[in-house]
Design an enzyme around this catalytic site. Structure first.
Site, PDB file in Angstrom:
ATOM      1  N   SER A  14      27.786  -3.205  -7.415  1.00  0.00           N
ATOM      2  CA  SER A  14      27.740  -3.236  -6.190  1.00  0.00           C
ATOM      3  C   SER A  14      28.090  -1.750  -5.495  1.00  0.00           C
ATOM      4  CB  SER A  14      28.487  -4.436  -5.482  1.00  0.00           C
ATOM      5  OG  SER A  14      28.478  -4.525  -3.937  1.00  0.00           O
ATOM      6  N   MET A  15      28.833  -1.760  -4.556  1.00  0.00           N
ATOM      7  CA  MET A  15      29.071  -0.236  -4.078  1.00  0.00           C
ATOM      8  C   MET A  15      29.828   0.552  -5.150  1.00  0.00           C
ATOM      9  SD  MET A  15      27.479  -0.234  -0.987  1.00  0.00           S
ATOM     10  CE  MET A  15      28.447   1.393  -0.357  1.00  0.00           C
TER      11      MET A  15
END
Length: 938
Positions: free
Chosen positions: A169-170
């Site tokens: 993800s991030m």
């Protein structure tokens, strides 16, 4: 509520529910296998320098271990190859256990003690996808972690010079952001694998720091790409199960032709072929196995560390994630091989098709196909086998001895794995030096499998069908029938190249003779992005395939191809029809961020309508009516589209840049690598065509959200009524001037020194209390008037009617109030209900900042950076001034005629400039609310 409005917005809410249902549940079931730990996992904290620990008290670095390995590494004397896992938004460092456990099991089968040391970073489970203020801090801490990891290997003769990063993800975006740091050495990281990371743009841009972070990363990787050619990056999207980060956002923004930047969807990964949701992509066993295998193949046997060669890294990643041939190119030292001359093992095939099943007893078996008589009539040779062992099995004979081949070249490198078998397609034009083809069907180990081969003509194997129009709503069907005399058929889906198109593809197979056959494999092949999907079906059967795209076609690439690996002598009927629920799902998947913007537009226009009603009649309209009239597409969508055309002109863009007005806000490109593609110069048109639908959905959210707010106000007021004395005036819940100043000063100091979102939230509670008191007063007055003395009034027929007292008098010293007092309270209540719905928007937009501040309160009492500090003072005084506002003050204000005209132009500019930058909604709300607050006091 009017029945017509209820029915209309009920239908709109139904459309939204259908789209959300398809977005959240309209995909295949989770077919990922779970990864399990065979021993208890342990996370050994790695000590960091005191300066680092003091600067980042909320973060930490850990080494993953299990059982004996955890005991051996207790002193952190490491000899393996370092891999660092980075969790994403609200992710835990313990998510590394799947990668670490599989790597430990894999190392048990490796010679020479080759193994991986899997580290993981604790980012305190911060909500960095919604609050971007922590991203820079996480990037700096990651730099310190890499340096600390490499220091652990200083005792080795050949210590590692770099660390491989795996970002979820991030975490994948933070990994790429490392290279924006001025003091970061690019050679410390040469390999990055990201999982479901939104590289193209953030999913929701709720603060400017998030977009500034993305801009810095994009500038580095796109415009300074020459300095990063030694870094290999692989981005894997989760497919349609991941509704949080659509796979189009996982495409890497890079310069065209950069071979070291690879983007794909997990459904196209060999040996995986499944879609994953946003969390399961971390623990999906099929994908974790591919990742671990790639890591071990990247280790240099001499140095025991990851290879520095970009070509070698690219070869390994292509092998495990893109196309899985029999072996990697480095293993092919000599393409010329010798085949045992055993006459009884050879069979020459003179028919057009071969179908052979190996016996239970092991044997040596080769099939020989002559090329000389087939070159003119056929273009390709197709062969498949359900023996999934990746060994050489098809050869090109260059020296024959009668009916057998003595010398041959290995042609198996073109083999491709499918879910049920491996397939090899050879173009005869590429085999000029080959006289015969040899197919090995040997099963010396006694394993049974089937081999099917045939000669093919590409023209006869390819059909085309035009897909139905997206507005056909499923009533139009396009179909094609394939009388399968072959093993492979290609159907071109003409005019299927946009993400808003969605189809249900049904494939029905029928066979004349029932016998055991290899299953059919249906593949949707997209030429411009690695997002292929596979469906396996038995024969005969009926299968349904979702025809949807993750990315739009960026240029004149070929059409989407439906590839059918079929059973011979069977009939296949393929039908396509538009799926309206999936179209709605695609609209929400790609344009979902625009729905809250149009919700704000609706509430802003509702507030403007309320002010216009007060200006004309001095009375406030019912909240449901004003919100219902907030849907005005002719006043919003048409001007927005005209502005879009105007702002697309280069001259106006130059003028806007001179006066520092931002460009028109558009959604992230839906085609891969869209940042650099020539079409990126002009925004895509289809989101503007969908804007009336998105406006309708946003208005439905506003309508039913305001109805829910009113219901909750009534419910809470009933609960709190016993705690308050009944009030009979419209001034209930108001604040004195001195109290307003004192509370405003305290909240301002609190917002500027700790968290602006906290002060805004506290101010909203004060206004909410005013609404609750008005609701209690309205109920009290209604009850009192029902119990009030009634005077007698003669009726026309001579009878006597009773009517309430029309004037205020006193009964036992208690004022009996007229209906006009009740009407005043009702007007104020409707006014403040309309305002409260609008005032809830800043609270919801600032909620991520408030949550982040609360979670980190034990480390720091101040939110730094605070994206809401600029709005703190204006919004605090807006809330406080509006608390004392009533319809009488507004109707008597000289500013009201001007203020009532502001919401419409502000709503148009909001819809134009806030579709991606959601945080800009707060600026437009402040621009509307600040003048309104002054209108109450002037």
């Amino acid at each position: 509520m009017k029945p017509a409005a209820v029915a209309f917005y009920g239908a709109a809410l139904g459309l939204l529910a259908v789209g959300l249902r398809d977005l959240l549940t309209g995909f295949e079931e989770n077919r990922c296998s779970m990864t399990y730990m065979f021993e208890y996992p342990e996370y050994r904290r790695v000590a960091l320098p005191r300066r680092v620990a003091r600067l980042y008290p909320a973060y930490g670095l850990y080494l993953y271990g299990e059982g004996v390995y955890a005991q051996e590494t207790r002193a952190l004397k490491l000899t393996g190859t370092p891999v660092l896992f980075l969790p994403g938004n609200a992710g835990s460092y313990k998510q590394a256990r799947s990668l670490g456990s599989v790597a430990l099991r894999k190392a048990e089968n490796m010679d020479g003690g080759m193994h991986l040391n899997v580290f993981t970073v604790d980012f305190n489970e911060e909500l960095v996808a919604l609050y971007g203020g922590s991203l820079v801090r996480q990037t700096h801490f990651l730099h310190e972690c890499i340096k600390a990891i490499l220091r652990l290997y200083k005792h080795l003769k050949t210590p590692p010079q770099s660390v491989a990063l795996v970002g979820h993800s991030m975490g994948g975006v933070v990994a790429r952001a490392l290279f924006t740091l001025p003091r970061f050495n690019p050679h410390l990281v040469s390999l990055i694998i990201t999982q479901a990371s939104p590289h193209m743009a953030p999913v929701l841009a709720l603060d400017p720091h998030l977009l500034d972070f993305y801009d810095a990363v994009r500038q580095k990787w796109v415009y300074q790409a020459n300095k990063l050619r030694n870094v290999t990056v692989l981005s894997v999207g989760g497919g349609y199960r991941d509704y949080q980060v659509r796979s189009g956002l996982t495409s890497l923004p890079c310069r065209p032709g950069d071979p070291n930047k690879l983007s794909l969807v997990v459904t196209a990964v060999p040996r995986t072929w499944v879609s994953t949701d946003h969390l399961s992509i971390v623990w999906c066993k099929e994908l974790v196995l591919a990742t671990v295998r790639a890591f071990f193949d990247l280790i240099d046997a001499e140095t025991r560390q990851f290879t520095d060669s970009p070509e070698r890294k690219l070869t390994v990643l292509n092998h495990h994630f893109i196309k899985h041939p029999v072996r990697m190119l480095r293993d092919v030292q000599n393409s010329s091989i010798s085949i045992l001359d055993v006459p009884e093992a050879w069979s020459e095939v003179n028919t057009l098709r071969l179908s052979y099943s190996t016996p239970k007893e092991g044997q040596l078996k080769y099939f020989l196909f002559a090329l000389s008589s087939r070159r003119k009539a056929y273009s390709h040779f197709y062969c498949r086998s359900n023996n999934m062992e990746m060994s050489s099995w098809v050869f090109g004979c260059v020296h024959t001895n009668g009916s057998s081949c003595v010398r041959a070249v290995d042609l198996s490198m073109g083999t491709e794995l499918l879910p049920s078998y491996k397939v090899l397609i050879l173009g005869l034009s590429d085999l000029a030096s080959v006289t015969h083809l040899v197919v090995s069907a040997s099963n010396l180990n006694g394993k049974q499998f089937t081999v099917e081969c045939e000669w093919q003509r590409e023209e006869s194997q390819t059909l085309s069908v035009s897909v139905p129009h997206v507005l056909s709503f499923g009533f139009t069907v396009s179909d094609v029938t394939v009388n399968s005399s072959g093993l492979l058929h290609n159907i071109q889906l003409l005019h299927f190249h946009q993400v808003y198109q969605a189809f249900r593809i049904n494939v029905v197979s029928q066979c004349r003779v029932n016998r055991d056959r290899l299953p059919s494999v249906y593949r949707i092949r997209v030429s411009w992005f690695r997002e292929d999907s596979f469906t396996t079906a038995s024969v005969p059967s009926a299968a349904e395939i979702s025809g949807v795209l993750h990315t739009s076609r960026p240029d004149d690439s070929s059409d989407v191809l439906l590839q059918l690996h079929t059973a011979p002598n069977c009939q296949y009927k393929v039908s396509l029809r538009t799926s309206f629920p999936k179209v709605l799902g695609q609209a929400l998947r790609f344009c979902g961020p625009m729905v809250p913007v149009y919700t704000a537009v609706t509430l802003l226009l509702a507030c403007g309508g309320q002010l216009s009603t007060i200006l004309k009649s001095g009375r406030a309209a019912d909240m449901s009516q004003t919100v219902g009239r907030g849907l005005q597409p002719h006043k919003i969508n048409l001007p927005v589209y005209l502005l879009h055309i105007l702002l697309s002109c280069s001259r106006f863009q130059e003028i806007l840049s001179i006066i520092s007005i931002p460009p028109e806000d558009t959604l992230p490109p839906t085609f891969p690598d869209g940042v650099l593609h020539e079409r990126a110069e002009s925004p895509e048109e289809w989101p503007h065509l969908l804007s009336p639908l998105l406006y309708l959905l946003g208005a439905a959210v506003a309508y039913w959200g305001s109805a829910l707010l009113r219901f909750l106000i009534r419910l809470i007021s009933l609960t709190l009524a016993p705690l308050h004395r009944p009030s009979v005036t419209r001034t209930c819940g108001t604040l004195r001037l001195r109290t307003q100043l004192l509370i405003g000063l305290c909240l301002t100091v609190t917002g500027l020194t700790s968290c602006g979102a906290l002060a805004i939230f506290a101010s909203s509670l004060l206004h909410l209390y005013r609404v609750l008191r008005l609701q209690m007063t309205e109920r009290s007055l209604s009850h009192m008037l029902n119990l009030a003395p009634r005077k007698q009034k003669p009726a026309a027929n001579g009878a006597v009617e009773a009517e309430p007292q029309s004037k205020s008098n006193e009964l036992n010293g208690v004022p009996l109030l007229s209906e006009s007092a009740l009407q005043e309270v009702k007007d104020d209540l409707q006014l403040h209900l309309s305002l409260s719905a609008l005032l809830m928007l800043p609270v919801m937009l600032s909620a991520p900042s408030l949550i982040h501040w609360i979670r980190n309160l034990r480390f720091s009492t101040r939110l730094d950076p605070d994206p809401w500090w600029l709005h703190t003072v204006p919004l605090i005084f807006v809330y406080l001034l509006l608390i004392n506002c009533n319809t009488l003050q507004l109707s008597n204000s000289r500013l009201l005629p001007v203020i009532s005209c502001l919401p419409l132009p502000l709503a148009i500019t909001m819809a134009t400039f806030s579709s991606l930058h959601l945080y800009r909604v707060a600026y437009f709300l402040s621009a509307a609310l600040v003048p309104l607050a002054f209108c109450c006091v002037l």
